[in-house]
Design a protein around this motif. Structure first.
Motif, PDB file in Angstrom:
ATOM      1  N   LYS A 179       0.845  -1.205   0.000  1.00  0.00           N
ATOM      2  CA  LYS A 179       0.000   0.000   0.000  1.00  0.00           C
ATOM      3  C   LYS A 179       0.885   1.261   0.000  1.00  0.00           C
ATOM      4  O   LYS A 179       0.616   2.232  -0.719  1.00  0.00           O
ATOM      5  CB  LYS A 179      -0.903  -0.034   1.253  1.00  0.00           C
ATOM      6  N   PHE A 180       1.919   1.217   0.822  1.00  0.00           N
ATOM      7  CA  PHE A 180       2.866   2.345   0.910  1.00  0.00           C
ATOM      8  C   PHE A 180       3.451   2.627  -0.485  1.00  0.00           C
ATOM      9  O   PHE A 180       3.489   3.766  -0.958  1.00  0.00           O
ATOM     10  CB  PHE A 180       3.965   1.993   1.923  1.00  0.00           C
ATOM     11  N   ILE A 208       3.534  19.542   5.649  1.00  0.00           N
ATOM     12  CA  ILE A 208       3.107  18.520   6.623  1.00  0.00           C
ATOM     13  C   ILE A 208       4.216  17.486   6.798  1.00  0.00           C
ATOM     14  O   ILE A 208       5.101  17.360   5.953  1.00  0.00           O
ATOM     15  CB  ILE A 208       1.811  17.785   6.158  1.00  0.00           C
ATOM     16  N   SER A 209       4.121  16.740   7.910  1.00  0.00           N
ATOM     17  CA  SER A 209       5.168  15.728   8.135  1.00  0.00           C
ATOM     18  C   SER A 209       4.877  14.488   7.280  1.00  0.00           C
ATOM     19  O   SER A 209       3.741  14.255   6.847  1.00  0.00           O
ATOM     20  CB  SER A 209       5.230  15.337   9.610  1.00  0.00           C
ATOM     21  N   GLU A 215      -0.313   8.685   7.164  1.00  0.00           N
ATOM     22  CA  GLU A 215      -1.508   8.326   7.935  1.00  0.00           C
ATOM     23  C   GLU A 215      -2.800   8.853   7.303  1.00  0.00           C
ATOM     24  O   GLU A 215      -3.879   8.350   7.598  1.00  0.00           O
ATOM     25  CB  GLU A 215      -1.366   8.826   9.375  1.00  0.00           C
ATOM     26  N   SER A 216      -2.661   9.868   6.457  1.00  0.00           N
ATOM     27  CA  SER A 216      -3.870  10.361   5.774  1.00  0.00           C
ATOM     28  C   SER A 216      -4.282   9.407   4.650  1.00  0.00           C
ATOM     29  O   SER A 216      -5.376   9.521   4.099  1.00  0.00           O
ATOM     30  CB  SER A 216      -3.634  11.761   5.198  1.00  0.00           C
ATOM     31  N   LYS A 217      -3.388   8.466   4.325  1.00  0.00           N
ATOM     32  CA  LYS A 217      -3.671   7.570   3.195  1.00  0.00           C
ATOM     33  C   LYS A 217      -3.832   6.104   3.612  1.00  0.00           C
ATOM     34  O   LYS A 217      -4.402   5.310   2.884  1.00  0.00           O
ATOM     35  CB  LYS A 217      -2.496   7.600   2.187  1.00  0.00           C
ATOM     36  N   ALA A 245       6.663  15.672   4.299  1.00  0.00           N
ATOM     37  CA  ALA A 245       6.181  14.657   3.352  1.00  0.00           C
ATOM     38  C   ALA A 245       6.947  14.764   2.036  1.00  0.00           C
ATOM     39  O   ALA A 245       7.244  13.755   1.394  1.00  0.00           O
ATOM     40  CB  ALA A 245       4.687  14.858   3.113  1.00  0.00           C
ATOM     41  N   LEU A 246       7.321  15.978   1.673  1.00  0.00           N
ATOM     42  CA  LEU A 246       8.033  16.123   0.399  1.00  0.00           C
ATOM     43  C   LEU A 246       9.401  15.454   0.468  1.00  0.00           C
ATOM     44  O   LEU A 246       9.808  14.737  -0.459  1.00  0.00           O
ATOM     45  CB  LEU A 246       8.164  17.606   0.036  1.00  0.00           C
TER      46      LEU A 246
END
Ligand code: FAD
Length: 510
Positions: A179-180, A208-209, A215-217, A245-246
């Motif tokens: 999934k990742f 965002i971190s 975790e949003s996905k 996140a980038l």
């Protein structure tokens, strides 16, 4: 290190380094010498000469502060001009420096680079092509390294030790790994270098971190989080809840790992290879002055005045038109004396240990990731996997990335290196079953309190080159870029070009 695989993990040991406790010296401690290098001495030097006036002066058109990748890349743009580069250390390279033991060379920091897709920024590619470092491969569609003998064999590339278990790479067989990977694939081809080229639609990922983003996905298990954090620390100096996140997505998606074998280049002297190539490309070998610490930069009516502490430990005044500051930015408050800090960076402290062993250690893989519970010890690379290696010695280079809160531990290690060395030898033996002690002849320790900027949310700037004024331009990875060779090199090239462009415009206007 291998960004393609996807995990299954565990945890383990922990070094008492966090607590500043090292095991008592064992009776059978091996007979080897230890050499410690630390840039803490620069602070002592500054303090001891703080009230000393200049005893000499000279003029030059341009000054570069800092002889890491960024400063030297800037020098390639000023070749043929009147300039001088000052480096505080006894050698060029910064976090990409190398050292030697007898006739064996080894990296004391950055040790590898990967081939480049065509979509990467052309300035670095052009420079490396002109220096005959890379060439385009029509088949793979990648810029690959001309010195192919330094490309690591795929079969010897990597292994990972996790709770006494040996797995192929850090993300092998991890729950949630598929999934990742699927989530990351949405960014294929979009994570460019230099990062200033990344399209605006992805800039929100800088706010965002990486953990928040994942975790949003999907559901992020502790196991997956720990393994991703290991990889983030390995390249970005912070865990997945610390880096943006980038930065996180960039780590996995900046090259087409899913489609091709991207050659990994690791010469015996590590990324100091690039330093040597760039220095050789510049016409003025005398322009590089090492053992020379810049202690202040002041703007004056017709340019800048710079005070340096010379190798003879005297103070010299340099008058110049412009300066490129490519040293670490946390020291600017002492050097430029601005009221407010110009950069709001967090820096990860790193320690690098080179174990120089006589031949005999039976160990083949190049990168050996060691995933422990506290994650400060990251593992080691092994020179035996390099095709051009020493006849007499193998070098095992171990890496620690400390939390910012543990920076003070470097002082203790500098004062008492022997116990720390023994502790690390034991850790490697416990985790990998490899005994270095019997073959060990020498250990080099490099301590770097502000080794790399941590790309936290909000850190990346996507800007060309920041400057303080038209006479003081900044370069280096810690100008809102990722801590990578390509970024350092691009920032130096951009700083050099901007400086010359300004001069051209001024002359034109004049
Ligand atoms: C342990 C480690 C491993 C890494 N591995 C890799 C890798 O394998 N691949 C990769 O791409 N990147 C790697 N990196 C990232 C690396 O930081 C960059 O690739 C690059 O080397 C950074 O170059 P820089 O010029 O921006 O900064 P630095 O290398 O930090 O150079 C700054 C220089 O300025 C000098 N300086 C500072 N202040 C002064 C002063 N007042 N007067 C004179 N000189 C001064 C310093 O001594 C230093 O030499 C690694 C980083 C670390 C810490």
């Amino acid at each position: 290190m291998n960004r393609r695989g996807f995990i299954q993990i565990s945890s383990v040991a922990l070094l008492p380094i966090l607590l500043g406790i090292f095991p008592k010296p064992s009776k059978d401690r091996g007979k080897y010498s230890i050499d410690v290098k630390s840039n803490r001495s620069f602070g002592h030097l500054l303090r001891s000469l703080s009230k000393t006036d200049p005893v000499s002066e000279r003029s030059v058109d341009y000054v570069i502060v800092g002889g890491g990748v960024a400063g030297i890349a800037a020098a390639t743009q000023l070749s043929g001009k009147s300039f001088v580069l000052f480096e505080a250390d006894d050698r060029l390279g910064g976090s990409s420096a190398s050292d030697h033991w007898k006739d064996t060379v080894f990296a004391m920091g950055a040790h590898y680079e990967l081939a480049y897709p065509e979509s990467f920024g052309k300035e670095v590619i052009d420079l490396l092509k002109r220096m005959n470092v890379i060439r385009f491969n029509d088949y793979s569609k990648l810029y690959e390294f001309v010195d192919e003998q330094y490309v690591i064999d795929k079969a010897q590339m990597e292994q990972c030790f996790l709770k006494g278990e040996l797995i192929d790479d850090v993300l092998s067989d991890v729950e949630g790994g598929d999934k990742f990977e699927e989530i990351l694939m949405a960014f294929k081809g979009k994570m460019l270098l230099p990062t200033r080229l990344i399209e605006e639609e992805y800039h929100y990922l800088n706010t965002i971190s990486f953990k928040e983003f994942i975790e949003s996905k999907m559901t992020l298990s502790d196991d997956l989080e720990r393994r991703i954090s290991y990889q983030m620390l390995d390249d970005w100096g912070g865990k997945c809840d610390e880096v943006s996140a980038l930065a996180g997505i960039h780590y996995y998606m900046c090259r087409p790992y899913d489609e091709k074998d991207v050659p990994l280049f690791s010469p015996p002297n590590g990324n100091s290879y690039f330093i040597e190539k760039m220095v050789g490309y510049v016409d003025e070998p005398d322009a590089f002055e090492v053992n020379t610490l810049v202690r202040s930069i002041r703007e004056v009516e017709d340019g800048v005045e710079i005070e340096v502490i010379t190798p003879a430990r005297e103070v010299e005044l340099i008058r110049a038109k412009k300066v490129i500051y490519a040293g670490q930015k946390h020291a600017l408050k002492y050097i430029l004396r601005t009221e407010k800090p110009l950069f709001d960076n967090s820096y990860a402290p790193w320690l690098v240990l080179n174990f120089i062993c006589r031949k005999g250690v039976d160990f083949d893989k190049w990168q050996n990731d060691v995933v422990t519970d506290n994650l400060e010890f990251l593992g080691f690379v092994n020179s035996r996997a390099q095709k051009t290696r020493s006849k007499d010695y193998d070098v095992f280079t171990a890496y620690y990335c400390l939390s910012e809160l543990n920076r003070e531990q470097l002082v203790k290690i500098e004062e008492e290196p022997a116990d720390f060395v023994e502790s690390t030898i034991d850790l490697i033996a416990d985790e990998t079953g490899t005994n270095l002690r019997d073959y060990l002849e020498h250990v080099n320790i490099k301590l770097m309190g502000h080794a790399m900027p941590i790309p936290k949310p909000g850190y990346l700037s996507f800007k060309d080159v920041p400057s303080h004024s038209s006479n003081i331009i900044f370069a280096g990875v810690d100008t809102g870029r990722l801590p990578l060779f390509y970024e350092a090199c691009d920032s130096g090239i951009q700083a050099g070009k901007n400086l010359l462009e300004e001069i051209k415009n001024k002359n034109y206007e004049g």
